[in-house]
Design an enzyme around this catalytic site. Structure first.
Site, PDB file in Angstrom:
ATOM      1  N   TYR A 181      27.047   6.022 -13.945  1.00 27.51           N
ATOM      2  CA  TYR A 181      26.050   6.658 -13.086  1.00 27.51           C
ATOM      3  C   TYR A 181      25.335   7.782 -13.846  1.00 27.51           C
ATOM      4  O   TYR A 181      25.953   8.563 -14.558  1.00 27.51           O
ATOM      5  CB  TYR A 181      26.694   7.234 -11.819  1.00 27.51           C
ATOM      6  CG  TYR A 181      27.206   6.201 -10.840  1.00 27.51           C
ATOM      7  CD1 TYR A 181      26.932   4.847 -10.987  1.00 27.51           C
ATOM      8  CD2 TYR A 181      27.968   6.589  -9.739  1.00 27.51           C
ATOM      9  CE1 TYR A 181      27.406   3.917 -10.081  1.00 27.51           C
ATOM     10  CE2 TYR A 181      28.456   5.660  -8.825  1.00 27.51           C
ATOM     11  CZ  TYR A 181      28.175   4.327  -9.007  1.00 27.51           C
ATOM     12  OH  TYR A 181      28.657   3.414  -8.111  1.00 27.51           O
TER      13      TYR A 181
ATOM     14  N   SER B  94      26.899  -0.002  -0.249  1.00 29.01           N
ATOM     15  CA  SER B  94      25.616  -0.376   0.364  1.00 29.01           C
ATOM     16  C   SER B  94      25.772  -0.812   1.818  1.00 29.01           C
ATOM     17  O   SER B  94      25.226  -1.840   2.233  1.00 29.01           O
ATOM     18  CB  SER B  94      24.927  -1.484  -0.441  1.00 29.01           C
ATOM     19  OG  SER B  94      23.541  -1.543  -0.137  1.00 29.01           O
ATOM     20  N   PRO B  95      26.498  -0.044   2.648  1.00 31.09           N
ATOM     21  CA  PRO B  95      26.655  -0.425   4.055  1.00 31.09           C
ATOM     22  C   PRO B  95      25.349  -0.368   4.838  1.00 31.09           C
ATOM     23  O   PRO B  95      25.266  -0.937   5.931  1.00 31.09           O
ATOM     24  CB  PRO B  95      27.669   0.589   4.584  1.00 31.09           C
ATOM     25  CG  PRO B  95      27.492   1.795   3.704  1.00 31.09           C
ATOM     26  CD  PRO B  95      27.186   1.226   2.343  1.00 31.09           C
TER      27      PRO B  95
ATOM     28  N   GLY C  84      19.212   0.962   2.411  1.00 33.23           N
ATOM     29  CA  GLY C  84      18.381   1.723   3.334  1.00 33.23           C
ATOM     30  C   GLY C  84      17.713   0.877   4.403  1.00 33.23           C
ATOM     31  O   GLY C  84      17.102   1.420   5.336  1.00 33.23           O
ATOM     32  N   LEU C  85      17.839  -0.437   4.317  1.00 26.60           N
ATOM     33  CA  LEU C  85      17.176  -1.310   5.280  1.00 26.60           C
ATOM     34  C   LEU C  85      17.697  -1.088   6.697  1.00 26.60           C
ATOM     35  O   LEU C  85      16.967  -1.258   7.675  1.00 26.60           O
ATOM     36  CB  LEU C  85      17.376  -2.774   4.873  1.00 26.60           C
ATOM     37  CG  LEU C  85      16.164  -3.692   5.024  1.00 26.60           C
ATOM     38  CD1 LEU C  85      15.013  -3.193   4.160  1.00 26.60           C
ATOM     39  CD2 LEU C  85      16.510  -5.115   4.616  1.00 26.60           C
ATOM     40  N   LEU C  86      18.978  -0.698   6.805  1.00 26.45           N
ATOM     41  CA  LEU C  86      19.593  -0.467   8.111  1.00 26.45           C
ATOM     42  C   LEU C  86      19.611   1.016   8.485  1.00 26.45           C
ATOM     43  O   LEU C  86      20.240   1.401   9.457  1.00 26.45           O
ATOM     44  CB  LEU C  86      21.023  -1.013   8.111  1.00 26.45           C
ATOM     45  CG  LEU C  86      21.160  -2.522   7.913  1.00 26.45           C
ATOM     46  CD1 LEU C  86      22.597  -2.897   7.571  1.00 26.45           C
ATOM     47  CD2 LEU C  86      20.709  -3.263   9.165  1.00 26.45           C
TER      48      LEU C  86
END
Length: 326
Positions: A53, A215-216, A220-222
């Site tokens: 990272y 990525s839950p 960012g879509l959810l």
């Protein structure tokens, strides 16, 4: 904050895991420090990072930021269950032909020492393989990890992005050596990515491996803002994904309004409903984003809400092989 055991280990961690991938590339050091301080204040004791990272050309920068935060003292290091990863290309010419991504006793030793230096610590609670490497034997891997456990440099071993068969193989080989084996698997899992329910989650649950969802919010879509953002604010690929899922996202937003919770927190709470789940990773870019996610652990979704979410975001149809066989 609520706590749970990390897989079959006796270690308790918060049911939200602070992801640090944005520290450095997206979030400056000052704001990163504020987020980590707020996390401890809120009872979030589980921090996840990785040696790679920091972005291309800056591998390790995120670990360095965390290390400087630890150096401030005040019990910061002692209060954190720290997780980092090994596997990636650290852009270090000294690694020679071993520089590309992969696993080996050589890389585990060298890259662990470098992570410890950057993190300003002498031990890491959870050391994770960032990806499976089927070119290396479990004889080599379990021996390499055991050396580091014996030296007190790592407490537990975890995996990330493993298939169900890889989890089973890892545990079989560990048991043959009378070792604990994996205590966690970090895996992509969200309402929009339910494929792990087919094999990975059942395998993890059966073998005592706690799942950490990355990525839950599915990039960012959810998160609740995808439908509000248009034009140049999002990449072409992101806009295409929004349009491809617009109907689902609109129905999801309507359901969340009905139950009076934000989309992001409902998405996080949904992951926590799975019995194999230890914690979803939250990856805030700002202190405000972090504070807004804390509500997720308090949300208990009703059976009716879970059914409605299943209708909006259908899963693979159950565990294998029932999902694809008679």
């Amino acid at each position: 904050m609520e706590y749970t055991y990390l897989g079959k280990s006796g270690l308790k961690v918060s049911k939200l895991c602070l992801g640090t991938m944005n520290f450095g590339p997206e979030t400056d050091e000052k704001e990163s420090f504020r987020i980590m301080d707020a996390a401890l204040d809120a009872g979030v004791n589980f921090f996840d990072t990785a040696n790679v990272y920091g972005g291309q050309g800056n591998r390790g920068r995120t670990e360095e930021i965390i290390g400087r935060w630890f150096a401030q003292g005040g019990g910061r290091r002692e209060k954190v269950v720290l997780a980092t990863k090994v596997y990636g290309d650290m852009e270090n010419p000294a690694d020679g032909p071993n520089q590309p991504r992969g696993l080996s006793a050589y890389k585990i030793r060298r890259h662990l020492e470098e992570s410890l230096r950057r993190l300003n610590t002498d031990h890491i609670e959870l050391y994770q393989m960032h990806h499976v490497d089927r070119n290396v034997s479990w004889d080599e891997l379990w021996e390499a990890f055991q050396v580091q456990v014996n030296q007190g440099k790592i407490g537990y071993v975890g995996s990330s992005n493993f298939a169900g068969r890889d989890l089973v193989k890892a545990q079989y080989e560990a048991k043959a050596r009378h070792k604990l084996g994996l205590v966690s698997e970090q895996h992509k899992y969200s309402l929009l990515c339910r494929l792990p329910e087919l094999e990975v989650l059942p395998a993890a649950e059966e073998h005592g491996i706690g799942v950490i969802a990355w990525s839950p919010l599915d990039g960012g879509l959810l998160g609740g803002n995808a439908l509000k953002t248009s034009g140049g604010a999002r990449s072409t690929r992101s806009q295409e994904r929004v349009e491809a899922n617009r109907d689902k996202l609109e129905r999801f937003a309507g359901l969340c309004r009905e139950i009076g919770e934000s989309e992001a927190n409902v998405a996080l709470a949904w992951t926590l409903m799975h019995p194999a789940m230890t914690a979803p990773i939250i990856g805030p870019r700002t202190l405000e984003q972090f504070q807004n996610t804390l509500r997720a652990v308090d949300i208990k979704l009703s059976e009716e809400t879970m059914k409605r979410l299943d209708a909006i975001f259908p899963g693979p149809g159950g565990d294998a092989p029932q999902a694809y066989a008679w």
